[in-house]
Design a protein around this motif. Structure first.
Motif, short mmCIF file in Angstrom:
data_model
loop_
_atom_site.label_atom_id
_atom_site.label_comp_id
_atom_site.label_asym_id
_atom_site.label_seq_id
_atom_site.Cartn_x
_atom_site.Cartn_y
_atom_site.Cartn_z
N GLU A 49 43.86 102.44 57.10
CA GLU A 49 42.63 102.44 57.50
C GLU A 49 42.16 103.77 57.68
N SER A 105 39.13 105.50 55.72
CA SER A 105 37.68 105.96 56.54
C SER A 105 37.90 106.89 57.28
N GLU A 124 37.36 102.23 63.30
CA GLU A 124 37.87 101.22 62.11
C GLU A 124 39.17 100.92 62.28
N ALA A 125 40.12 102.12 62.59
CA ALA A 125 41.56 101.80 62.57
C ALA A 125 42.03 101.06 63.81
N ALA A 171 41.20 97.60 62.90
CA ALA A 171 42.02 97.01 61.87
C ALA A 171 43.37 96.47 62.53
#
Length: 304
Positions: A35, A39, A44-45, A48
């Motif tokens: 991720e 991005s 967001e990582a 994920a």
């Protein structure tokens, strides 16, 4: 925030979970790294990574979350936070897939925490995926609890009059019996992005046994999680004890003051009686690590 070359990812599968689950943590860390490659967004990582562990089925989160003692109800908590100002959490939500993604959606509303029926209605309103399947792993874990019923055994280590309190306030229709085994494991991820921003994400199926409606540390800012300019911290263990120390924020403060990360994590776990399962993971501007007083599956990826 100053630029920090490279990135750091640390994930855990819960204090008290077997190290045999390290592979699930490693898979989650790789998902986070993938991720970041797309991005470059620490939050967001982290999400994920946690979503990967929710989908694994072995961890006490998402599709693997423990059944309540009625053998039918699953209550889920999750939270997210980063240094870009995003903060969201859900508590006691039922029937949803990937509660960490629902917590992410809450961060886009005017609120930071939604609970119970309100959280479920919010999920339905935004078209969040439903998940009501009970897996064989969940049923087997529940059967283990039932087999270990031993009425005088404390449900949560370190909390004094457990049996009497549970008996007095029990809110199931089923009778109260306390088992020797209690699930308390949370899954979590902390990330330092390549731009130097920090993020944390957590998810849990709560503890077994507990009163219906029980909320631990996972969705409580400063207790189960915290992210600030100096780093990000995630806790796991007996939430009723963790919240008493505002553990994540306390450890973050030590890191912010310049304490070496490994020392801060060990000192944080040292606040608790050895009988109380507790674990921590954290990233700072220059370090990344984990520490627990129990077996705790974990994984770490750090790039220069």
């Amino acid at each position: 925030m100053s630029h920090t070359p490279g990135y750091a990812i640390v994930v855990h599968g819960g204090a008290g979970s077997p190290r045999a689950y390290d592979d699930g943590c490693a898979r989650a860390a790789r998902r986070a790294a993938d991720e970041l490659a797309i991005s470059a967004d620490a939050l967001e990582a982290a999400i994920a990574a946690v979503a990967s562990m929710e989908d694994d089925g072995r961890f006490n989160a998402g599709s693997g979350a423990v059944l309540c003692l009625d053998g039918a109800t699953v209550e889920l908590d999750a939270s997210i936070m980063d240094t870009r100002g995003r903060l969201g959490a859900v508590a006691c939500v039922q029937g949803v897939k990937n509660p960490v993604l629902l917590a992410r959606a809450v961060a886009e509303t005017p609120h930071w925490l939604l609970a119970g029926e309100g959280a479920s209605r919010f999920a339905a309103a935004i078209g969040h995926p439903v998940h009501t399947t009970i897996s064989e792993h969940q049923r087997a874990a529940h059967a283990r609890v039932v087999r270990e019923l031993a009425g005088s055994v404390p449900a949560m280590p370190g909390i004094a009059p457990e049996a009497k309190a549970f008996l007095r306030f029990w809110n199931y229709q089923t009778p109260l019996d306390l088992p020797a085994h209690a699930a308390c494991d949370t899954v979590g991820a902390v990330v330092r992005g390549p731009d130097g921003h920090f993020a944390v994400a957590l998810s849990t199926g709560g503890s077994a046994p507990s009163l219906l409606g029980r909320v631990g540390d996972t969705p409580i800012i400063g207790s189960g999680f915290y992210a600030g300019p100096a780093g990000a911290v995630a806790a796991t263990g007996i939430g009723e004890q963790i919240v008493r120390h505002l553990l994540a924020r306390t450890v973050y403060g030590w890191i912010e003051d310049g304490m070496p990360l490994a020392h801060a994590l060990e000192r944080g776990v040292g606040l608790f009686d050895a009988k109380v399962p507790v674990g921590l993971i954290a990233v700072s501007r220059a370090e990344a690590g984990s520490f627990s007083n129990q077996d705790m599956p974990h994984a770490r990826i750090v790039t220069p």
